[in-house]
Design an enzyme around this catalytic site. Sequence first.
Site, PDB file in Angstrom:
ATOM      1  N   HIS A 279     -98.961  11.388  37.833  1.00  0.00           N
ATOM      2  CA  HIS A 279     -98.533  11.828  36.550  1.00  0.00           C
ATOM      3  C   HIS A 279     -97.125  10.966  36.315  1.00  0.00           C
ATOM      4  CE1 HIS A 279     -97.793  14.754  33.142  1.00  0.00           C
ATOM      5  NE2 HIS A 279     -96.531  14.420  33.575  1.00  0.00           N
TER       6      HIS A 279
ATOM      7  N   VAL B 267     -96.312  14.899  41.459  1.00  0.00           N
ATOM      8  CA  VAL B 267     -96.651  13.395  41.424  1.00  0.00           C
ATOM      9  C   VAL B 267     -98.019  13.032  41.287  1.00  0.00           C
ATOM     10  CG1 VAL B 267     -94.638  12.723  42.897  1.00  0.00           C
ATOM     11  CG2 VAL B 267     -96.917  13.006  43.748  1.00  0.00           C
ATOM     12  N   GLU B 268     -99.112  14.013  41.133  1.00  0.00           N
ATOM     13  CA  GLU B 268    -100.475  13.748  41.085  1.00  0.00           C
ATOM     14  C   GLU B 268    -100.880  14.350  39.784  1.00  0.00           C
ATOM     15  OE1 GLU B 268    -102.860  14.110  44.733  1.00  0.00           O
ATOM     16  OE2 GLU B 268    -101.103  14.669  45.746  1.00  0.00           O
ATOM     17  N   MET B 269    -101.596  15.839  39.866  1.00  0.00           N
ATOM     18  CA  MET B 269    -101.997  16.030  38.297  1.00  0.00           C
ATOM     19  C   MET B 269    -101.247  16.819  37.637  1.00  0.00           C
ATOM     20  SD  MET B 269    -105.952  16.407  39.869  1.00  0.00           S
ATOM     21  CE  MET B 269    -106.969  16.956  38.335  1.00  0.00           C
TER      22      MET B 269
END
Lengths: 348, 348
Positions: free
Chosen positions: A96, A138-140
Amino acid sequence: MKLRLIAVACSAALLAVAPALADDTTLRDQAKGAGLAALPFGAGKVENNPLIHEKIDLGAMLFFDPRLSASGLISCNTCHNLGTGGDDNLPTSVGHGWQKGPRNAPTVLNAVYNKAQFWDGRAADLKAQAKGPIQAGVEMANQPEAVVKTLKSMPEYVERFHRSFPGEPDPVTFDNVAKAVEAFEATLVTPSAPFDTWLEGDDAALSDEQKQGLALFIGKGCTACHSGVNVGGQAYFPFGLIKKPGADILPPGDKGRFAVTKTASDEYVFRAAPLRNIALTAPYFHSGQVWDLQQAVAIMSTAQLGSEMSAQDTGLIATFLTALTGQQPQVPYPILPVETKDTPKPRF
Amino acid sequence: MKLRLIAVACSAALLAVAPALADDTTLRDQAKGAGLAALPFGAGKVENNPLIHEKIDLGAMLFFDPRLSASGLISCNTCHNLGTGGDDNLPTSVGHGWQKGPRNAPTVLNAVYNKAQFWDGRAADLKAQAKGPIQAGVEMANQPEAVVKTLKSMPEYVERFHRSFPGEPDPVTFDNVAKAVEAFEATLVTPSAPFDTWLEGDDAALSDEQKQGLALFIGKGCTACHSGVNVGGQAYFPFGLIKKPGADILPPGDKGRFAVTKTASDEYVFRAAPLRNIALTAPYFHSGQVWDLQQAVAIMSTAQLGSEMSAQDTGLIATFLTALTGQQPQVPYPILPVETKDTPKPRF
């Protein structure tokens, strides 16, 4: 006795030009004795989550659905790309807002056979793992409530959850999202690698170099950590057991399993990487800083075994490791349900 | 004469409670007369690019391969997601470095039937289009030389290019990347929408409301711009022909086709959107600011036709438009060749 002496003499003569190559039956026994095993056909076993076709199909849809992320852009498949060995071929993943994650994305292929999930084993199984990246900033970067709201806004998803979890009055839950993804991932196995075919009796499935590499893999002690069906993924070991690699490869800020157990002896401890399909999943290590498989073998040799292996030996082991590439899962790209006016808008 | 008068009287009586509903044969003739046509089965036609299976398969691989982007993260499918109507369901796409693109991503589905590609028609065909996003700094941010170097580094790709472009001594070129992608995209068609089935003679394929919506779609003049096999995509028109919509929907900075032709009369001119699968591809317009299909119809009515349509009429037209959703292409998710030491590293 005399014959045996001759055999030993012959072996010694061969040894001068190349590593000793046992006959296939002996080598096979050694491999099995060292805990290596063929990958079974079919889905791996999962606990408290009966595998049924409807649930596997739903899991495939969820795995590929970018609307599980806050932005509507990132799916499980973004970092665990089934077209490229079940990972993203990046040092560490990008999520993200184009943020970089802290560790290299492990492959989803055969992950069902790992003892636990993530480099530090912080998730007991695939259903626990699946909940992590969906929520990681930091991912989805999404929240369970938003995921459930998104899915409930699409009637086809609601219907599919009902069919996947029969008898549950309100089956569209974050727990069931994770269970469906786990069910699909349990099918992402790669049987029939040349190593498996050889292990099951086909002498011709490995080249002589691969057999020499396997003999070294066992003889040098690699199987102490990399064994079992997944050729690793079964236990935790300090990275740099004998000699710590450089800070580029083992960044001091990432203490591995210590963050999970808070036990001093778990500093820089990681789950031994499962080595199936390793030829497809460069770059290597949790830091993703090594692109070459032979170099990765050399680093392991120094760091974990305390020996400088010759280039010939690391090359042979790397060649053996390419024999762990199995048949990749064939998956139809799923057609996903269409959003409705109640579907939360992408946030980015 | 007498009978005709009675018919007119009956029509007038019906008109009082709902829009006039012609019999199916009459309405079908009107639809065909207005230039609407059923979508053919099979791949669309492309020029100077013979369709062969090898090339279509190669194109599918390239379409899904994120290594065509500089970062190794973004594929054609990222913004033209085949699981979600061939687009990304975002107002404007997100690309390299999480940059936002200037316009809403058009669907790749049936794009082969558009007169030209992009909202401003700046690419004559799909092979010209395919070269754009790969190089655009806000999208895949790559260079042709780097793409070719990436593909040439993987022997399987080289072999597949040879099979796809037989007789060419050096087939791995950026032009051929575009041709292979075009060949695959030509297969991304969605036949058998309810509208097609109805158009071909099955009266029951559309609901009464959809038929009323179709009658309005023709009668109000929507077919002046949205006609042909793709129900649009055939010609250019000023957005705000009668009345300019607000700056949120028609941002003053984007002058549309003017940037292509430098002709004053092309200011705020865009290619009429093709309306097949429109129910799957919200948000709408080049600015991607309208999420609701009925609202989009209302805006079109005011901006292009200069009439405030009733909520009943916009609702009926929107209901008709849902009958343009066809059978989505079933595509196996391709297993991609593995990188080698010569493959350029991801740049991000």
